[in-house]
Design an enzyme around this catalytic site. Structure first.
Site, PDB file in Angstrom:
ATOM      1  N   HIS A  96       0.837  -1.218  -0.102  1.00  0.00           N
ATOM      2  CA  HIS A  96       0.043  -0.120   0.178  1.00  0.00           C
ATOM      3  C   HIS A  96       0.973   1.240   0.037  1.00  0.00           C
ATOM      4  CE1 HIS A  96      -4.452  -1.386   0.962  1.00  0.00           C
ATOM      5  NE2 HIS A  96      -3.698  -2.516   0.416  1.00  0.00           N
ATOM      6  N   GLU A 119      -2.914   9.472   3.600  1.00  0.00           N
ATOM      7  CA  GLU A 119      -3.321   8.170   3.002  1.00  0.00           C
ATOM      8  C   GLU A 119      -3.768   7.263   4.101  1.00  0.00           C
ATOM      9  OE1 GLU A 119       0.152   6.527   0.921  1.00  0.00           O
ATOM     10  OE2 GLU A 119       0.596   8.476   0.032  1.00  0.00           O
TER      11      GLU A 119
END
Ligand code: HEM
Length: 357
Positions: A96, A119
């Site tokens: 990720h 994020e």
């Protein structure tokens, strides 16, 4: 169809057979002597990640040898101290991180008044775990060598070490390092860059290709779904009474029961009921047996472009283990920052200077 599958399978095994015979100096594992093909031909498009790996941004194996000699050992110790769930979380954290703004530790940045939506608050990232392992490693590294080791490199080492640990040492590869940490992190960039669990193969391929990863990398990396857990909400659309799912009926019934109690839709379940804490090629057998959680996993069996690769990985654990390590190294090259556009953070959750937009 059957002939096409066999052709792809043969190509895949031959391909992996060729890399299996290349030098693997400095590796703790991998597979050297027992190639699936007797007379392999070296394949330029799949070079060995050691000792001179293909890197972006000047990354190199042994980067910290003269700057902080114990850097990799310190990260490894922190990973070893973690439980299997956090180790799985670390493998996913690396993925990720790399898929959103490159491997720059932007996924680790916490919300601040300057940047309230980093994020980590993006929908695909709400279930990430393992952050405290990274923080522990960073604290130990700052004590040993202040301001030297980037959080981006910690994530890369930790992803490698967690993979090695969960595979019983069978997946072992050298990690080129020298990444700098980014200072921009936006939740709005997560959904467009991270594949959703309902993606089909064309979409998966496109999202991996956008990061420089090909179909073989994508299928090999998907083997990470042999470890860790998933929230029921990530696959509940595939459970009865919904129609259109080809999930094995017994697994669907078990998942339905496990997801029903005690708290409902956001229980978690193992991704692989057979060997839940083992990073292995059981994932591919699960794909073949329709025993995977996500539509994106099941899709790998339905496309001519991926089905042969699934069978090949199921057939050869060693070939897949090698390719998994190679694809992790390749993923680690994604949009790497340098001293010109990055920094070495003091703590992984915050940039050294406030975000300036
Ligand atoms: C191919 C596209 C992929 C999709 C659509 C996908 C999707 C997901 C989803 C939905 C979850 C469960 C999240 C939750 O509900 O808690 C998950 C878990 C996980 N994924 Fe993926 N993933 C993909 C590729 C990858 C890759 C490339 C890796 C690493 C190399 C990876 C590693 C993991 C791991 C280890 C977990 C379990 C994490 C934990 O237990 O904390 N995934 N993935």
């Amino acid at each position: 169809m059957a002939t096409a599958k066999l052709a792809v399978l043969g190509t895949f095994i031959a391909l992996l057979g060729s890399v299996s015979c290349q030098t693997q100096s400095g590796y703790g594992g991998g597979y050297g002597g027992s190639s699936p093909t007797p007379t392999p031909t070296p394949t330029p498009s799949y070079p060995s990640p050691a000792p001179t790996p293909p890197t972006a941004g000047g990354l190199r194996v042994g980067y910290y040898d003269d700057k902080c000699p114990n850097a990799e050992a310190i990260v490894k110790a922190a990973v070893e101290a973690a439980d299997a769930g956090k180790k799985a979380g670390l493998v996913r954290l690396f993925f990720h991180d790399c898929f959103v703004r490159g491997c720059d530790a932007s996924v680790l940045l916490k919300p601040t008044s300057d940047n309230p939506q980093p994020e980590m608050l993006g929908i695909p990232n709400l279930s990430l775990r393992g952050f405290e392992v990274v923080d522990a490693a960073k604290a130990a590294l700052e004590a040993a060598c202040p301001g030297v080791v980037s959080c981006a490199d910690i994530l890369a080492f930790a992803g490698r070490d967690a993979s090695a640990s969960l595979s019983g040492g069978a997946i072992a590869f050298a990690v080129p390092a020298g990444r700098y940490d980014g200072n921009v992190s936006l939740a709005s960039e997560t959904l467009p860059n991270l594949p959703p669990p309902f993606a089909d193969v064309p979409r998966l391929k496109a999202m991996f290709a956008a990061k420089g990863l090909d179909t073989l990398d994508m299928v090999a990396l998907s083997g990470a779904h042999s470890i860790g857990r998933s929230h029921c909400s990530s696959f509940s659309d595939r459970l009865p009474p919904s129609t259109g799912s080809d999930m094995d009926a017994a697994l669907a019934a078990k998942l339905k029961a496990d997801c029903a109690s005690p708290t409902g839709a956001d229980n978690t379940v193992p991704q692989d009921y057979r060997t839940p804490d083992r990073l292995d090629n059981q994932y591919y057998m699960n794909v073949i047996g329709h025993k995977v959680l996500f539509a994106s996993d099941a899709a790998l069996l339905k496309s001519n472009e991926t089905v042969g690769l699934v069978y090949a990985a199921a057939f050869s654990q060693k070939a897949w283990q090698y390719k998994f390590g190679e694809a992790m190294v390749k993923m680690g090259n994604t949009e790497v920052k340098t001293a010109a556009n990055g920094e070495i953070r003091k703590v992984c959750g915050f940039v050294n200077k406030p975000y300036s937009g």
